[in-house]
Design a protein around this motif. Structure first.
Motif, PDB file in Angstrom:
ATOM      1  N   SER A 141       1.121  -8.019   4.397  1.00  0.00           N
ATOM      2  CA  SER A 141       1.689  -7.321   5.548  1.00  0.00           C
ATOM      3  C   SER A 141       2.195  -5.943   5.138  1.00  0.00           C
ATOM      4  N   ILE A 142       1.869  -4.937   5.924  1.00  0.00           N
ATOM      5  CA  ILE A 142       2.354  -3.586   5.720  1.00  0.00           C
ATOM      6  C   ILE A 142       2.853  -3.053   7.068  1.00  0.00           C
ATOM      7  N   THR A 143       3.719  -2.069   7.023  1.00  0.00           N
ATOM      8  CA  THR A 143       4.256  -1.459   8.246  1.00  0.00           C
ATOM      9  C   THR A 143       3.816  -0.009   8.304  1.00  0.00           C
ATOM     10  N   VAL A 144       3.233   0.363   9.417  1.00  0.00           N
ATOM     11  CA  VAL A 144       2.668   1.709   9.575  1.00  0.00           C
ATOM     12  C   VAL A 144       3.174   2.319  10.878  1.00  0.00           C
ATOM     13  N   PRO A 145       3.764   3.535  10.851  1.00  0.00           N
ATOM     14  CA  PRO A 145       4.121   4.215  12.105  1.00  0.00           C
ATOM     15  C   PRO A 145       2.862   4.801  12.743  1.00  0.00           C
ATOM     16  N   ALA A 146       2.783   4.679  14.055  1.00  0.00           N
ATOM     17  CA  ALA A 146       1.587   5.159  14.745  1.00  0.00           C
ATOM     18  C   ALA A 146       1.954   5.767  16.092  1.00  0.00           C
ATOM     19  N   HIS A 147       1.290   6.867  16.415  1.00  0.00           N
ATOM     20  CA  HIS A 147       1.400   7.475  17.740  1.00  0.00           C
ATOM     21  C   HIS A 147       0.228   6.978  18.580  1.00  0.00           C
ATOM     22  N   TYR A 148       0.423   6.915  19.886  1.00  0.00           N
ATOM     23  CA  TYR A 148      -0.680   6.520  20.754  1.00  0.00           C
ATOM     24  C   TYR A 148      -0.623   7.304  22.050  1.00  0.00           C
ATOM     25  N   ARG A 149      -1.807   7.465  22.644  1.00  0.00           N
ATOM     26  CA  ARG A 149      -1.910   8.111  23.951  1.00  0.00           C
ATOM     27  C   ARG A 149      -2.971   7.364  24.743  1.00  0.00           C
ATOM     28  N   LEU A 150      -2.606   6.947  25.924  1.00  0.00           N
ATOM     29  CA  LEU A 150      -3.514   6.205  26.798  1.00  0.00           C
ATOM     30  C   LEU A 150      -3.821   7.059  28.021  1.00  0.00           C
ATOM     31  N   ASP A 151      -5.085   7.335  28.196  1.00  0.00           N
ATOM     32  CA  ASP A 151      -5.512   8.204  29.303  1.00  0.00           C
ATOM     33  C   ASP A 151      -6.670   7.514  30.032  1.00  0.00           C
ATOM     34  N   GLY A 152      -6.302   6.709  31.029  1.00  0.00           N
ATOM     35  CA  GLY A 152      -7.334   5.991  31.777  1.00  0.00           C
ATOM     36  C   GLY A 152      -8.095   5.040  30.872  1.00  0.00           C
ATOM     37  N   LEU A 203       1.399   4.820   1.084  1.00  0.00           N
ATOM     38  CA  LEU A 203       1.063   3.412   0.842  1.00  0.00           C
ATOM     39  C   LEU A 203       0.721   3.246  -0.627  1.00  0.00           C
ATOM     40  N   ALA A 204       1.251   2.203  -1.238  1.00  0.00           N
ATOM     41  CA  ALA A 204       0.959   1.922  -2.649  1.00  0.00           C
ATOM     42  C   ALA A 204      -0.211   0.952  -2.746  1.00  0.00           C
ATOM     43  N   GLN A 205      -1.071   1.166  -3.728  1.00  0.00           N
ATOM     44  CA  GLN A 205      -2.171   0.231  -3.946  1.00  0.00           C
ATOM     45  C   GLN A 205      -1.649  -1.179  -4.205  1.00  0.00           C
ATOM     46  N   SER A 206      -0.526  -1.262  -4.927  1.00  0.00           N
ATOM     47  CA  SER A 206       0.040  -2.576  -5.243  1.00  0.00           C
ATOM     48  C   SER A 206       0.488  -3.322  -3.988  1.00  0.00           C
ATOM     49  N   GLU A 207       0.814  -2.596  -2.908  1.00  0.00           N
ATOM     50  CA  GLU A 207       1.174  -3.255  -1.656  1.00  0.00           C
ATOM     51  C   GLU A 207      -0.011  -4.012  -1.069  1.00  0.00           C
ATOM     52  N   LEU A 208      -1.204  -3.616  -1.446  1.00  0.00           N
ATOM     53  CA  LEU A 208      -2.422  -4.277  -0.980  1.00  0.00           C
ATOM     54  C   LEU A 208      -2.949  -5.274  -2.000  1.00  0.00           C
ATOM     55  N   GLY A 209      -2.188  -5.471  -3.078  1.00  0.00           N
ATOM     56  CA  GLY A 209      -2.628  -6.395  -4.119  1.00  0.00           C
ATOM     57  C   GLY A 209      -3.625  -5.803  -5.088  1.00  0.00           C
ATOM     58  N   ALA A 226      -3.557   6.611 -20.567  1.00  0.00           N
ATOM     59  CA  ALA A 226      -3.428   8.067 -20.674  1.00  0.00           C
ATOM     60  C   ALA A 226      -4.090   8.768 -19.488  1.00  0.00           C
ATOM     61  N   LEU A 227      -5.130   8.128 -18.932  1.00  0.00           N
ATOM     62  CA  LEU A 227      -5.796   8.651 -17.738  1.00  0.00           C
ATOM     63  C   LEU A 227      -5.797   7.541 -16.700  1.00  0.00           C
ATOM     64  N   GLN A 228      -5.181   7.792 -15.550  1.00  0.00           N
ATOM     65  CA  GLN A 228      -5.024   6.723 -14.557  1.00  0.00           C
ATOM     66  C   GLN A 228      -4.929   7.300 -13.163  1.00  0.00           C
ATOM     67  N   VAL A 229      -5.005   6.389 -12.202  1.00  0.00           N
ATOM     68  CA  VAL A 229      -4.791   6.732 -10.798  1.00  0.00           C
ATOM     69  C   VAL A 229      -3.396   6.245 -10.422  1.00  0.00           C
ATOM     70  N   ARG A 230      -2.641   7.099  -9.761  1.00  0.00           N
ATOM     71  CA  ARG A 230      -1.285   6.714  -9.372  1.00  0.00           C
ATOM     72  C   ARG A 230      -1.314   5.587  -8.339  1.00  0.00           C
ATOM     73  N   ASP A 231      -0.253   4.819  -8.350  1.00  0.00           N
ATOM     74  CA  ASP A 231      -0.145   3.717  -7.397  1.00  0.00           C
ATOM     75  C   ASP A 231       0.029   4.247  -5.972  1.00  0.00           C
ATOM     76  N   GLU A 232       0.806   5.288  -5.807  1.00  0.00           N
ATOM     77  CA  GLU A 232       1.090   5.834  -4.476  1.00  0.00           C
ATOM     78  C   GLU A 232      -0.104   6.607  -3.916  1.00  0.00           C
ATOM     79  N   MET A 233      -0.424   6.324  -2.660  1.00  0.00           N
ATOM     80  CA  MET A 233      -1.487   7.038  -1.945  1.00  0.00           C
ATOM     81  C   MET A 233      -0.901   7.616  -0.654  1.00  0.00           C
ATOM     82  N   GLN A 234      -1.685   8.444   0.001  1.00  0.00           N
ATOM     83  CA  GLN A 234      -1.305   8.959   1.318  1.00  0.00           C
ATOM     84  C   GLN A 234      -2.440   8.626   2.278  1.00  0.00           C
ATOM     85  N   VAL A 235      -2.110   7.896   3.335  1.00  0.00           N
ATOM     86  CA  VAL A 235      -3.125   7.429   4.281  1.00  0.00           C
ATOM     87  C   VAL A 235      -2.953   8.152   5.614  1.00  0.00           C
TER      88      VAL A 235
END
Length: 278
Positions: free
Chosen positions: A214-225, A236-242, A252-261
């Motif tokens: 489970s993750i929590t994501v803020p989202a905007h929405y617009r409904l037009d007809g 979002l962290a990769q570790s949050e997704l397992g 010494a060379l790696q990808v950070r856990d934190e991402m931006q979605v």
């Protein structure tokens, strides 16, 4: 055999001689038996040593106990809106790390081929959805998408070998394992009101590599007809997704856990599409 030998000697020797012969014969047989036992013992020791010297296959690790299936989500209600892949996009910014990070690149992962349905009742907070992202169609560093990012963090020029290697690692068994798990599935658990109009906090069940988290994501929405737009951005962290971030050269060379979605999803009312087709 011992009795036969004594019988043969009895015809030509005296009693004392018979006793001597008996003793000598028994000693000889005992010596033969002792030699045989020693040979068998040496053979057993050799066999044991040979077996000990052969590398045995390690026992297979026990399969992890399967987690019980999650409780079923609430049934969908409201008007269905089908996701329009042509207008939808999810991007993930991943960043290099480690002491040798200067030798690596930041990368932009994109998902365009989204599918699924969003259900919107009269009360928007009772909306629900299920969206699928095909893993095999994820792209790495599309030039037009990189051009929209900061040139300092995402310079436009990325070697093809770096893009190909990143995609290979991403789809490989150590990360997404796309061959075994071809889809990432996002399901709505519940929606909560956000801090402003048209903003909700979506509690999402993310199914990645067959595991649900489970993750929590803020989202905007617009409904037009008959048109629905949903968009947002969240760390979002990769570790949050397992997932375990890629690492090489002892970290010494790696990808950070934190991402931006970032995401933008366009959907059209299913009944409106059907009406338009007629």
């Amino acid at each position: 055999m011992i009795s036969a030998t004594i019988s043969q000697c009895s015809s030509w020797v005296t009693a004392p001689q018979r006793l001597t012969v008996l003793r000598m014969t028994m000693a000889l047989k005992l010596k033969e038996l002792s030699s045989g036992c020693k040979l068998r013992a040496l053979g057993a020791l050799f066999l044991a040593g040979a077996l000990a010297g052969c590398p045995a296959h390690p026992p297979r690790p026990a399969l992890p106990a399967q987690a019980p299936p999650p409780p079923p989500l609430a049934p969908h209600e409201g008007r269905p809106y089908d996701v329009v892949a042509a207008g939808s996009l999810v991007t993930v910014l991943v960043y290099r790390g480690g002491t040798l990070e200067a030798a690596g690149h930041n990368h932009l992962i994109a998902a365009r081929s989204l599918s699924g349905t969003i259900y919107v009742p009269a009360d928007p907070l009772r909306a629900s959805f299920e969206v699928q992202l095909p893993v095999a169609e994820l792209t790495v560093d599309e030039p037009q998408l990189r051009a929209k990012e900061s040139a300092a963090d995402f310079p436009p020029e990325v070697p093809e070998s770096a893009r190909a290697g990143t995609r290979r690692n991403m789809l490989g068994e150590a990360l997404l394992d796309g061959a075994a798990y071809p889809e990432i599935v996002l399901r709505c658990e519940r929606l909560e009101p956000g801090a402003g109009t048209g903003l909700v906090l979506a509690r999402i069940e993310a199914q990645v590599r067959g595991a649900r988290r489970s993750i929590t994501v803020p989202a905007h929405y617009r409904l037009d007809g008959g048109e629905l737009s949903v968009w947002g951005e969240t760390p979002l962290a990769q570790s949050e997704l397992g997932l375990t971030p890629f690492s090489a050269l002892l970290g010494a060379l790696q990808v950070r856990d934190e991402m931006q979605v970032r995401f933008r999803i366009e959907a059209r009312a299913a009944d409106a599409r059907g009406a338009a087709a007629h």
